[in-house]
Structure formats: C-alpha cells, structure tokens
Design a protein around this motif. Structure first.
Motif, PDB file in Angstrom:
ATOM      1  N   ALA A 115       9.166  28.312  68.260  1.00  0.00           N
ATOM      2  CA  ALA A 115       9.593  27.876  69.712  1.00  0.00           C
ATOM      3  C   ALA A 115       9.828  26.314  69.979  1.00  0.00           C
ATOM      4  O   ALA A 115      10.823  26.133  70.947  1.00  0.00           O
ATOM      5  CB  ALA A 115       8.082  28.448  70.576  1.00  0.00           C
ATOM      6  N   GLN A 116       9.349  25.340  69.057  1.00  0.00           N
ATOM      7  CA  GLN A 116       9.638  24.014  69.645  1.00  0.00           C
ATOM      8  C   GLN A 116      11.082  23.674  69.101  1.00  0.00           C
ATOM      9  O   GLN A 116      11.546  22.637  69.362  1.00  0.00           O
ATOM     10  CB  GLN A 116       8.688  23.189  68.958  1.00  0.00           C
ATOM     11  CG  GLN A 116       8.722  23.150  67.257  1.00  0.00           C
ATOM     12  CD  GLN A 116       7.719  24.266  66.708  1.00  0.00           C
ATOM     13  OE1 GLN A 116       7.258  25.139  67.545  1.00  0.00           O
ATOM     14  NE2 GLN A 116       7.247  24.048  65.588  1.00  0.00           N
ATOM     15  N   ALA A 140      12.760  32.075  69.840  1.00  0.00           N
ATOM     16  CA  ALA A 140      12.574  32.177  68.554  1.00  0.00           C
ATOM     17  C   ALA A 140      12.369  33.526  67.886  1.00  0.00           C
ATOM     18  O   ALA A 140      12.757  33.724  66.583  1.00  0.00           O
ATOM     19  CB  ALA A 140      11.479  30.939  68.288  1.00  0.00           C
ATOM     20  N   GLU A 141      11.384  34.329  68.254  1.00  0.00           N
ATOM     21  CA  GLU A 141      11.438  35.630  67.592  1.00  0.00           C
ATOM     22  C   GLU A 141      12.721  36.415  67.565  1.00  0.00           C
ATOM     23  O   GLU A 141      12.695  36.803  66.295  1.00  0.00           O
ATOM     24  CB  GLU A 141      10.380  36.578  68.688  1.00  0.00           C
ATOM     25  CG  GLU A 141       8.889  35.751  68.621  1.00  0.00           C
ATOM     26  CD  GLU A 141       8.207  36.715  69.541  1.00  0.00           C
ATOM     27  OE1 GLU A 141       8.525  37.452  70.187  1.00  0.00           O
ATOM     28  OE2 GLU A 141       6.799  36.150  69.719  1.00  0.00           O
ATOM     29  N   ALA A 166      14.409  33.969  78.968  1.00  0.00           N
ATOM     30  CA  ALA A 166      13.527  34.273  77.903  1.00  0.00           C
ATOM     31  C   ALA A 166      12.601  32.915  77.912  1.00  0.00           C
ATOM     32  O   ALA A 166      13.322  31.712  77.815  1.00  0.00           O
ATOM     33  CB  ALA A 166      13.861  34.756  76.799  1.00  0.00           C
ATOM     34  N   THR A 167      11.446  32.758  77.274  1.00  0.00           N
ATOM     35  CA  THR A 167      10.904  31.618  77.031  1.00  0.00           C
ATOM     36  C   THR A 167      11.257  31.194  75.580  1.00  0.00           C
ATOM     37  O   THR A 167      11.810  32.110  74.925  1.00  0.00           O
ATOM     38  CB  THR A 167       9.293  31.820  76.706  1.00  0.00           C
ATOM     39  OG1 THR A 167       8.856  32.782  76.032  1.00  0.00           O
ATOM     40  CG2 THR A 167       8.668  32.590  78.247  1.00  0.00           C
ATOM     41  N   MET A 218      16.766  38.105  63.257  1.00  0.00           N
ATOM     42  CA  MET A 218      18.023  38.193  62.385  1.00  0.00           C
ATOM     43  C   MET A 218      17.806  37.539  61.182  1.00  0.00           C
ATOM     44  O   MET A 218      19.179  37.540  60.641  1.00  0.00           O
ATOM     45  CB  MET A 218      19.032  37.373  63.685  1.00  0.00           C
ATOM     46  CG  MET A 218      19.072  38.189  64.824  1.00  0.00           C
ATOM     47  SD  MET A 218      20.452  37.205  66.020  1.00  0.00           S
ATOM     48  CE  MET A 218      19.727  37.702  67.550  1.00  0.00           C
ATOM     49  N   GLY A 219      16.731  36.911  60.767  1.00  0.00           N
ATOM     50  CA  GLY A 219      17.058  36.346  59.523  1.00  0.00           C
ATOM     51  C   GLY A 219      16.924  34.679  59.826  1.00  0.00           C
ATOM     52  O   GLY A 219      17.324  34.070  58.675  1.00  0.00           O
ATOM     53  N   ILE A 220      17.267  34.205  61.074  1.00  0.00           N
ATOM     54  CA  ILE A 220      17.577  32.617  61.263  1.00  0.00           C
ATOM     55  C   ILE A 220      16.227  31.999  61.332  1.00  0.00           C
ATOM     56  O   ILE A 220      15.349  32.321  62.359  1.00  0.00           O
ATOM     57  CB  ILE A 220      18.374  32.505  62.406  1.00  0.00           C
ATOM     58  CG1 ILE A 220      19.705  33.140  62.347  1.00  0.00           C
ATOM     59  CG2 ILE A 220      18.450  31.067  62.730  1.00  0.00           C
ATOM     60  CD1 ILE A 220      20.630  33.371  63.598  1.00  0.00           C
ATOM     61  N   PRO A 221      15.905  31.027  60.542  1.00  0.00           N
ATOM     62  CA  PRO A 221      14.480  30.301  60.815  1.00  0.00           C
ATOM     63  C   PRO A 221      14.338  29.671  62.228  1.00  0.00           C
ATOM     64  O   PRO A 221      15.358  28.972  62.732  1.00  0.00           O
ATOM     65  CB  PRO A 221      14.509  29.289  59.624  1.00  0.00           C
ATOM     66  CG  PRO A 221      15.622  29.771  58.772  1.00  0.00           C
ATOM     67  CD  PRO A 221      16.496  30.391  59.480  1.00  0.00           C
ATOM     68  N   ALA A 222      13.234  29.763  62.853  1.00  0.00           N
ATOM     69  CA  ALA A 222      13.024  29.232  64.310  1.00  0.00           C
ATOM     70  C   ALA A 222      11.594  29.311  64.601  1.00  0.00           C
ATOM     71  O   ALA A 222      11.057  30.144  64.406  1.00  0.00           O
ATOM     72  CB  ALA A 222      14.032  30.028  65.140  1.00  0.00           C
TER      73      ALA A 222
END
Length: 275
Positions: free
Chosen positions: A70-71, A58-59, A52-53, A64-68
């Motif tokens: 791509a960077q 990140a998506e 996965a990219t 799941m509710g975890i801040p993320a």
C-alpha cells in the motif's frame, strides 16, 4: 533523440498502460520493480485513479505478479485530500466518489457532510445520480470550492471505454459555470504530493509513463525529467504526434519495459544514477 545525463534518486511510475493493461501485467513490469527493489531505488506508483484505496491497488498489482505494498501507491484521492486539508483544515466536504476518495478524506481529517460544505470534491463515481449532481451544483453556486481528483474523460475497461471523472466534471462545470482545481495528472499537484512522499526534489525524480497528455505533461509541469514508454497509449507509430499534441517533450523514449530495465541498470552500473 539525443540522450541526456539525468540525475535520478527516485521514480514516479504510472500504472494503466505502463505497468498493466486492465488485469494483465505488461511484459517486464515484475522484473523492473524487483530490480528497483534490489537496487534500493525509491519509487511510487502514481495513479489518477481515485476509486480504490492504495491497499486495494497494491492487491491488484500483487495478483498480477507485480511486487507492491500500500505504501508504494500514490493516488489522486490522497493528493486531493492532502490539498484540501492544507487549504481547509477540518474543512466540510461534500464528496462525489467511491471508497478510495472517501477513505482518503477521512484519513486527512476532513469532515464528510451532506449540507453546507466548504468544498465539493469530485472523482469517479459509478453510482452518480442526477440528485447528487443537483446537490453539488447547488453547493457550488452557493460558494463552495470545487476540487477535481482527475480530469480523465474516458477510462479503459475490459468491455471498452467508460466515462471517467472528467466526464462527470463536464456536467458540473456546464451547470455551475465553475472550473475546478485539478489535482491529478497533468496537474503538478499530484506529482508534488508524490515527490513529498519520497522526500525528493523534482530534479531528482523521473516520471515514467505511456501517455504524453497526462504522464509526460505532469512531469513537465512539476519540473521532473520524463521517460515515455511505448507500452500503452503511445506507440512507435504515434508517439511523436502525441507529444506534439501535449505540447511537451520526453527526455527519453523507450520501446518497452525491458528497455527501461536495461536503461536504468546500465546507468546504475556506470554510476550515472545516484540512488
């Protein structure tokens, strides 16, 4: 174990088994990441997953509710592409892998080819065929270099374990007699790539993970301090045996992510950590 004072300016955080199980967040992961953001302590999610990219990873975390963003994500595919671009600028690459690997190779300025490659790079590929294997072996025997994104032989899924990139590599190695350059954990190459992204020296970062054979061993190989969390592969009952089998030690062992949250928070409050 005796606690050591550990200099800290950033974290390299494993994903599967540390932050989530499958599509389920491990309790406390969201609060931990929000605390790191509030304290402006740099971190990266560092994963052996090459399929996965960073944006897709990140998506999944966000769902799941975890801040993320791509960077915030560092993959073995990115590290492999960087390694090949450094050693073979504009190199011709025959790639066995999925979207994450293909995208990373293109972004690194490498040429994806089907004939006469300089390098065979192989990651996880759920559409892998005998024909593709035969091509790769032919190229390796003709002198192409071999790069492996990650050596994981099994991957956990909702339905149980499935073969990983390391299992595909076992076939290629058996047929060609050629061993690959391994990029992902427990190799230091992925960790060095992540450290460079954070702009940190190894002694300034901690590796956080649940697997002594990959996470803790990779931290040791890169010269980082490490924190083993007993949230996945390692449990209170087996972690000592796993560390012994991995031939390394963790600087800190913590039961869960709440304990990690408290540990980092206490250190920051007492100024023992210097983000």
């Amino acid at each position: 174990m005796a606690e050591q004072e550990l200099p800290l300016r950033g974290l390299l955080i494993d994903l599967d088994g540390t932050v989530y199980h499958g599509h389920r967040m491990i309790d406390g992961a969201d609060k931990l990441i929000r605390m790191l953001q509030d304290k402006q302590l740099p971190y990266l999610f560092v994963t052996n997953n090459s399929t996965a990219t960073p944006g897709v990873v990140a998506e999944r975390l966000q769902a799941m509710g975890i801040p993320a963003q791509a960077q915030d994500v560092c993959t073995s595919a990115q590290a492999a592409a960087s390694y090949m671009a450094d050693n073979h600028p504009n190199g011709r690459v025959f790639a066995i892998g999925e979207e994450g690997l293909q995208t990373a190779l293109i972004e690194a300025g490498l040429q994806l080819v089907e004939e006469n490659p300089d390098i065979v790079v192989q990651g996880m590929d759920r559409e892998f065929t005998f024909s593709r294997m035969a091509q790769a072996v032919r190229f390796l025997l003709a002198g192409a270099s071999y790069v492996l994104t990650n050596p994981d032989r099994l991957l956990p899924t909702a339905e149980g374990f499935m073969p990983g990139a390391g299992s595909l590599s076992a076939m290629l190695q058996a047929a060609s007699g050629i061993e690959p350059t391994v990029i992902g954990k427990p190799s230091a190459i992925l960790m060095d790539f992540a450290l460079n992204k954070l702009g940190l020296k190894a002694e300034e970062a901690w590796v956080i993970g649940d697997n002594p054979m990959t996470d803790i061993a990779a931290g040791h190989a890169a010269g980082c301090k490490s924190v083993l969390v007993l949230t996945g592969l390692a449990t209170p009952h087996n972690y000592q045996q796993l560390l012994e089998a991995a031939g390394c030690t963790a600087d800190v062992v913590l039961e869960d992510l709440h304990s990690l949250h408290t540990y980092i928070g206490d250190k920051l409050a007492s100024h023992q950590l210097t983000p």
